[in-house]
Design a protein around this motif. Sequence first.
Motif, PDB file in Angstrom:
ATOM      1  N   GLU A   1     -52.835 100.508  61.855  1.00 38.64           N
ATOM      2  CA  GLU A   1     -53.937  99.980  62.655  1.00 38.64           C
ATOM      3  C   GLU A   1     -55.207  99.998  61.812  1.00 38.64           C
ATOM      4  N   THR A   2     -56.008  98.951  61.964  1.00 40.58           N
ATOM      5  CA  THR A   2     -57.348  98.897  61.383  1.00 40.58           C
ATOM      6  C   THR A   2     -58.298  98.552  62.518  1.00 40.58           C
ATOM      7  N   ASP A   3     -59.549  98.318  62.209  1.00 41.45           N
ATOM      8  CA  ASP A   3     -60.501  97.918  63.244  1.00 41.45           C
ATOM      9  C   ASP A   3     -60.130  96.576  63.868  1.00 41.45           C
ATOM     10  N   SER A   4     -59.413  95.721  63.114  1.00 45.46           N
ATOM     11  CA  SER A   4     -59.153  94.369  63.614  1.00 45.46           C
ATOM     12  C   SER A   4     -57.691  94.042  63.899  1.00 45.46           C
ATOM     13  N   ILE A   5     -56.735  94.862  63.432  1.00 40.51           N
ATOM     14  CA  ILE A   5     -55.320  94.541  63.667  1.00 40.51           C
ATOM     15  C   ILE A   5     -54.546  95.760  64.144  1.00 40.51           C
ATOM     16  N   LEU A   6     -53.373  95.467  64.706  1.00 36.69           N
ATOM     17  CA  LEU A   6     -52.413  96.488  65.080  1.00 36.69           C
ATOM     18  C   LEU A   6     -51.044  95.978  64.658  1.00 36.69           C
TER      19      LEU A   6
ATOM     20  N   ILE B   1     -50.683  91.947  64.883  1.00 39.20           N
ATOM     21  CA  ILE B   1     -51.517  91.163  65.797  1.00 39.20           C
ATOM     22  C   ILE B   1     -52.986  91.474  65.560  1.00 39.20           C
ATOM     23  N   PRO B   2     -53.848  90.478  65.740  1.00 39.87           N
ATOM     24  CA  PRO B   2     -55.272  90.789  65.752  1.00 39.87           C
ATOM     25  C   PRO B   2     -55.600  91.473  67.082  1.00 39.87           C
ATOM     26  N   LYS B   3     -56.549  92.379  67.070  1.00 39.52           N
ATOM     27  CA  LYS B   3     -56.975  93.012  68.320  1.00 39.52           C
ATOM     28  C   LYS B   3     -57.764  92.031  69.175  1.00 39.52           C
ATOM     29  N   TYR B   4     -58.416  91.101  68.547  1.00 43.59           N
ATOM     30  CA  TYR B   4     -59.173  90.061  69.238  1.00 43.59           C
ATOM     31  C   TYR B   4     -58.175  89.132  69.922  1.00 43.59           C
TER      32      TYR B   4
ATOM     33  N   PRO C   1     -61.379  83.873  65.267  1.00 46.60           N
ATOM     34  CA  PRO C   1     -62.520  83.836  64.336  1.00 46.60           C
ATOM     35  C   PRO C   1     -62.104  84.333  62.949  1.00 46.60           C
ATOM     36  N   GLU C   2     -62.661  83.708  61.930  1.00 40.88           N
ATOM     37  CA  GLU C   2     -62.298  84.069  60.553  1.00 40.88           C
ATOM     38  C   GLU C   2     -62.504  85.538  60.254  1.00 40.88           C
ATOM     39  N   ASP C   3     -63.533  86.151  60.834  1.00 38.94           N
ATOM     40  CA  ASP C   3     -63.787  87.562  60.539  1.00 38.94           C
ATOM     41  C   ASP C   3     -62.729  88.491  61.136  1.00 38.94           C
ATOM     42  N   GLN C   4     -61.836  87.950  61.941  1.00 37.04           N
ATOM     43  CA  GLN C   4     -60.751  88.740  62.517  1.00 37.04           C
ATOM     44  C   GLN C   4     -59.439  88.578  61.748  1.00 37.04           C
ATOM     45  N   MET C   5     -59.466  87.825  60.655  1.00 39.01           N
ATOM     46  CA  MET C   5     -58.243  87.524  59.910  1.00 39.01           C
ATOM     47  C   MET C   5     -58.050  88.365  58.648  1.00 39.01           C
ATOM     48  N   ALA C   6     -59.078  89.051  58.208  1.00 41.91           N
ATOM     49  CA  ALA C   6     -59.061  89.688  56.889  1.00 41.91           C
ATOM     50  C   ALA C   6     -57.938  90.697  56.675  1.00 41.91           C
TER      51      ALA C   6
ATOM     52  N   VAL D   1     -45.674  84.719  73.523  1.00 40.58           N
ATOM     53  CA  VAL D   1     -46.821  85.488  74.022  1.00 40.58           C
ATOM     54  C   VAL D   1     -48.082  84.763  73.576  1.00 40.58           C
ATOM     55  N   ASP D   2     -48.949  84.479  74.520  1.00 43.89           N
ATOM     56  CA  ASP D   2     -50.156  83.699  74.230  1.00 43.89           C
ATOM     57  C   ASP D   2     -51.253  84.563  73.609  1.00 43.89           C
ATOM     58  N   HIS D   3     -50.929  85.165  72.490  1.00 39.99           N
ATOM     59  CA  HIS D   3     -51.851  85.983  71.694  1.00 39.99           C
ATOM     60  C   HIS D   3     -51.359  85.823  70.257  1.00 39.99           C
ATOM     61  N   VAL D   4     -52.246  85.471  69.355  1.00 38.28           N
ATOM     62  CA  VAL D   4     -51.845  85.273  67.960  1.00 38.28           C
ATOM     63  C   VAL D   4     -51.053  86.489  67.493  1.00 38.28           C
TER      64      VAL D   4
END
Length: 142
Positions: A27-32, A48-51, A60-65, A97-100
């Motif tokens: 896990e990071t601030d943006s993914i799990l 998965i992104p948390k967003y 958003p691009e800042d959620q892909m890193a 599942v409708d979540h990236v």
Amino acid sequence: MSNIKTLASCIFCKIVKGEIPSFKLMETDSILAFMDIGPIARGHCLVIPKYHAEKLADLPEDQMADILPALAKIAKAAGNEDYNILQNNGRPAHQQVDHVHFHYIPKPSADDKEGLGVGWPAQNLSMDEIKKIYEEVKGKLE
């Protein structure tokens, strides 16, 4: 996680919030990253992104890193020589599942008994047709 957009009914958002347990790998601030509970191969997991975004183009691009680095770390840790990284967008493209989300799917052998079985139905397009599509897409990227 207050700055992360979530959707109350989304199973992946519930996993992110800890409302549904998971076999969390990293896990990071943006993914799990966690194990898929309906695996098609031993070691099948999800990043998965948390967003909450339904499709990749909505994220958003800042959620892909952290996504690709996480997948690379998992691939290295899992030690599978052959594997697929899969990301689907929309029901016709097999998104359930409708979540990236990104699948890491080990492919232990060439047969289709374990892992992802993929056909590649190449289209018979002329170079003129390919050029036309290229020009349309390229023009929208500029």
